[in-house]
Scaffold this active site. Structure first.
Site, PDB file in Angstrom:
ATOM      1  N   CYS A   1      -7.991  -1.864   4.809  1.00 37.35           N
ATOM      2  CA  CYS A   1      -7.687  -3.129   5.564  1.00 37.35           C
ATOM      3  C   CYS A   1      -9.047  -3.372   6.508  1.00 37.35           C
ATOM      4  O   CYS A   1      -9.108  -4.541   6.878  1.00 37.35           O
ATOM      5  CB  CYS A   1      -6.298  -3.067   6.345  1.00 37.35           C
ATOM      6  SG  CYS A   1      -6.421  -1.504   7.603  1.00 37.35           S
TER       7      CYS A   1
ATOM      8  N   CYS B   1      -9.107  -2.049  15.914  1.00 36.54           N
ATOM      9  CA  CYS B   1      -9.404  -3.645  15.932  1.00 36.54           C
ATOM     10  C   CYS B   1      -9.530  -4.098  17.366  1.00 36.54           C
ATOM     11  O   CYS B   1     -10.107  -4.846  17.755  1.00 36.54           O
ATOM     12  CB  CYS B   1      -8.421  -4.130  15.078  1.00 36.54           C
ATOM     13  SG  CYS B   1      -8.052  -3.832  13.512  1.00 36.54           S
TER      14      CYS B   1
ATOM     15  N   GLU C   1       1.778   1.817  -3.535  1.00 35.50           N
ATOM     16  CA  GLU C   1       0.790   2.307  -4.232  1.00 35.50           C
ATOM     17  C   GLU C   1       0.315   3.662  -3.885  1.00 35.50           C
ATOM     18  O   GLU C   1       0.215   4.435  -4.985  1.00 35.50           O
ATOM     19  CB  GLU C   1      -0.474   1.409  -3.756  1.00 35.50           C
ATOM     20  CG  GLU C   1      -1.877   1.878  -4.396  1.00 35.50           C
ATOM     21  CD  GLU C   1      -2.972   1.190  -3.826  1.00 35.50           C
ATOM     22  OE1 GLU C   1      -3.860   1.407  -4.665  1.00 35.50           O
ATOM     23  OE2 GLU C   1      -2.602   0.455  -2.975  1.00 35.50           O
TER      24      GLU C   1
ATOM     25  N   GLU D   1       0.942  -1.188  -0.152  1.00 33.30           N
ATOM     26  CA  GLU D   1       0.081   0.074   0.029  1.00 33.30           C
ATOM     27  C   GLU D   1       0.645   1.128  -0.072  1.00 33.30           C
ATOM     28  O   GLU D   1       0.558   2.083  -0.469  1.00 33.30           O
ATOM     29  CB  GLU D   1      -0.972  -0.020   1.168  1.00 33.30           C
ATOM     30  CG  GLU D   1      -1.942   1.008   1.069  1.00 33.30           C
ATOM     31  CD  GLU D   1      -3.052   1.302   2.043  1.00 33.30           C
ATOM     32  OE1 GLU D   1      -3.828   2.079   2.434  1.00 33.30           O
ATOM     33  OE2 GLU D   1      -3.175   0.244   2.840  1.00 33.30           O
TER      34      GLU D   1
ATOM     35  N   SER E   1      -7.550   2.211  -1.597  1.00 37.19           N
ATOM     36  CA  SER E   1      -6.367   1.212  -1.802  1.00 37.19           C
ATOM     37  C   SER E   1      -6.727  -0.209  -2.578  1.00 37.19           C
ATOM     38  O   SER E   1      -7.649  -0.801  -2.041  1.00 37.19           O
ATOM     39  CB  SER E   1      -5.521   0.637  -0.509  1.00 37.19           C
ATOM     40  OG  SER E   1      -4.484   0.105  -0.866  1.00 37.19           O
TER      41      SER E   1
ATOM     42  N   LYS F   1     -14.573  -9.831   9.215  1.00 38.36           N
ATOM     43  CA  LYS F   1     -13.600 -10.610   8.605  1.00 38.36           C
ATOM     44  C   LYS F   1     -14.145 -11.962   8.399  1.00 38.36           C
ATOM     45  O   LYS F   1     -13.548 -12.639   7.298  1.00 38.36           O
ATOM     46  CB  LYS F   1     -12.391 -11.001   9.697  1.00 38.36           C
ATOM     47  CG  LYS F   1     -11.339  -9.742   9.827  1.00 38.36           C
ATOM     48  CD  LYS F   1     -10.690  -9.433   8.368  1.00 38.36           C
ATOM     49  CE  LYS F   1      -9.735  -8.150   8.906  1.00 38.36           C
ATOM     50  NZ  LYS F   1      -9.438  -7.770   7.503  1.00 38.36           N
TER      51      LYS F   1
ATOM     52  N   GLU G   1     -14.657 -13.186  -4.532  1.00 39.89           N
ATOM     53  CA  GLU G   1     -13.556 -13.035  -5.198  1.00 39.89           C
ATOM     54  C   GLU G   1     -12.183 -13.435  -4.630  1.00 39.89           C
ATOM     55  O   GLU G   1     -10.809 -13.377  -5.485  1.00 39.89           O
ATOM     56  CB  GLU G   1     -13.462 -11.634  -5.665  1.00 39.89           C
ATOM     57  CG  GLU G   1     -13.359 -10.736  -4.254  1.00 39.89           C
ATOM     58  CD  GLU G   1     -14.660 -10.292  -3.760  1.00 39.89           C
ATOM     59  OE1 GLU G   1     -14.787  -9.131  -2.872  1.00 39.89           O
ATOM     60  OE2 GLU G   1     -15.751 -10.928  -3.688  1.00 39.89           O
TER      61      GLU G   1
ATOM     62  N   GLU H   1     -15.826 -10.913   4.955  1.00 44.11           N
ATOM     63  CA  GLU H   1     -14.616 -10.661   3.980  1.00 44.11           C
ATOM     64  C   GLU H   1     -14.023 -12.146   3.461  1.00 44.11           C
ATOM     65  O   GLU H   1     -13.999 -12.289   2.327  1.00 44.11           O
ATOM     66  CB  GLU H   1     -13.500  -9.844   4.758  1.00 44.11           C
ATOM     67  CG  GLU H   1     -12.357  -9.706   3.785  1.00 44.11           C
ATOM     68  CD  GLU H   1     -11.223  -9.063   4.508  1.00 44.11           C
ATOM     69  OE1 GLU H   1     -10.631  -8.039   3.946  1.00 44.11           O
ATOM     70  OE2 GLU H   1     -10.844  -9.283   5.372  1.00 44.11           O
TER      71      GLU H   1
END
Length: 458
Positions: free
Chosen positions: A154, A383, A123, A120, A174, A214, A222, A217
């Protein structure tokens, strides 16, 4: 059962809960971001999460499975609470020993957090070079389609919120995967071959996380990049059944239940542990569990890339969320490519989506130049306060947990993600460099591939 106390609605960041006082409440699946803040707040335990405890125990008993535990930074400062410890009690080595006793091999998320920063950070620097410094070259020209401000990716609660409610932000987010999803792809490609010498079809990766989002996720269709890569490069037969990058996701509460069922008390395990190659991390990777931690870790590496030298003091206190719902800061960076000219990097940290996210999105719609880089964490405190953490009725324990993660960072010999020796070796022997073609295929997402229809049409 729900008694209609209405507590849950006060904690939902996306107004996904319906029902009046005294009436049974309902969660609208199409609006929910799976963050679990309602679950943590419910005083009657009326809200439940999906659990894969039985599946993971079955995998551990399967001799054909090579089961990998993938524990997040915030788990090590909360797990002890499930076994009589105080909020914030650190049990890293005991946790790792307990995981090994249960039959897991460990691949620490702290390590993939460091790798996330390299991806990241690279990027983001390309965006700065294109949009702020006016550079035009094959290396950065693709950033014409990825404008500033740059958003972190994230937090799956934030990403889901973005695609439901702020789809126009998709080009700004991102493409770097979250550390957990990155670890899933790495574990079934690089680590399977170069560290464990295992057939990727036999590798079962179990994320252990403070976050209920999560779970959602990991289930996204994908995220099957390891399977794609292994098939395309003839590592496994082309007719191999599809497998996900992350097989199961357990919360902190879930892994505690696994331990209880197996008769393991982490706090009775040895307090020392021999560090394996997939367990090495820096202080920067550790603070991913705190609000402002991703930003601080990214800025440490971004500064090095732009200035050509390390920050003399890696503590960037001005970007830490702490008790603030929104933090703004300006970080001066001397640009090596421009003879030391100072670039004023403007950043923001959203500490909890319920409080200031709508305000931030409104501001950037009116003034896209206000900030270059924005971190968003769905849960206040980050978190450490995730919906999968141990619950103490009427008490929030984020501050105690964050303090310990910050202490780990402060006392770490390595505090910059680009210093992680295992990550450096991974690039030298496997990826070449951050954002390489291979890295793009395994460690990045195509947000437009799963974006909201309206966003894809813009």
């Amino acid at each position: 059962n729900c008694v209609g106390c209405d507590t849950c609605r006060k904690f939902c960041p996306v107004d996904a809960i319906s029902g009046g006082l005294g009436a049974i409440h309902k969660i609208r699946d199409d609006a929910c971001v799976s963050c679990g803040q309602c679950l943590s707040a419910c005083p009657f335990g009326a809200i439940e999460q999906m659990s894969f405890v039985d599946d993971v125990i079955a995998a551990l008993k399967d001799p054909k499975k090579f089961v990998v535990a993938h524990p997040s930074p915030a788990v090590r400062v909360a797990l002890a609470e499930e076994f009589g410890g105080k909020p914030g009690d650190l049990c890293t080595d005991q946790m790792l020993n307990a995981l090994e006793k249960a039959g897991f091999t460990v691949y620490d998320v702290n390590q993939t957090a460091d790798q996330t920063i390299l991806e990241e950070g690279t990027e983001f620097i390309k965006k700065v070079r294109y949009w702020c410094l006016g550079e035009r070259s094959p290396e950065v020209n693709m950033m014409a389609h990825h404008p500033l401000p740059h958003f972190t990716s994230c937090c799956p609660g934030w990403v889901r919120n973005m695609e439901i409610n702020f789809a126009s932000a998709i080009p700004h987010v991102s493409t770097t995967k979250s550390p957990i999803q990155m670890g899933g792809a790495l574990g079934k490609t690089w680590a399977a071959k170069h560290v464990w010498n295992k057939d990727p079809r036999d590798v079962c990766i179990v994320s252990i996380t403070p976050c209920t989002a999560k779970i959602f996720e990991a289930s996204r269709p994908e995220f099957i990049d390891a399977w794609k890569w292994n098939v395309e490069h003839n590592v496994i037969p082309k007719d191999s059944p599809v497998f996900p990058d992350i097989d199961y996701s357990l919360t902190t509460r879930d892994i505690a239940e696994v331990f209880r069922r197996l008769g393991i008390d982490p706090l009775k395990m040895p307090t020392t542990h021999e560090v394996k190659p997939t367990e090495k991390y820096t202080g920067a990777g550790t603070i991913f569990g705190c609000s402002g931690g991703v930003m601080e870790a990214a800025l440490r590496t971004a500064y090095a890339l732009l200035a050509g030298e390390e920050l003399k003091n890696p503590d960037i206190i001005s970007v830490r969320g702490l008790n603030n719902s929104l933090v703004e800061a300006t970080v001066p960076i001397p640009l090596k490519a421009q003879g030391g000219k100072i670039f004023e990097l403007r950043v923001a940290v959203v500490n909890g989506a319920l409080q200031d996210l709508k305000n931030v999105m409104k501001i950037i719609n009116e003034d896209k130049d206000r900030w270059h880089f924005i971190e968003v964490m769905n849960c206040p405190g980050g978190c450490v306060n995730g919906g999968g953490q141990p619950i103490h009725e009427g008490r929030e324990c984020a501050a105690e947990r964050e303090l310990i993660l910050r202490d780990i960072d402060t006392n770490s010999k390595l505090r910059f993600s680009h210093e992680n020796p295992s990550v450096v070796e991974c690039y030298e022997k496997y990826f070449g460099e951050p954002n390489s073609e291979k890295a793009e295929q395994l460690l990045h997402s195509d947000h437009f591939a799963w974006g909201m229809p309206a966003a894809r049409q813009q």
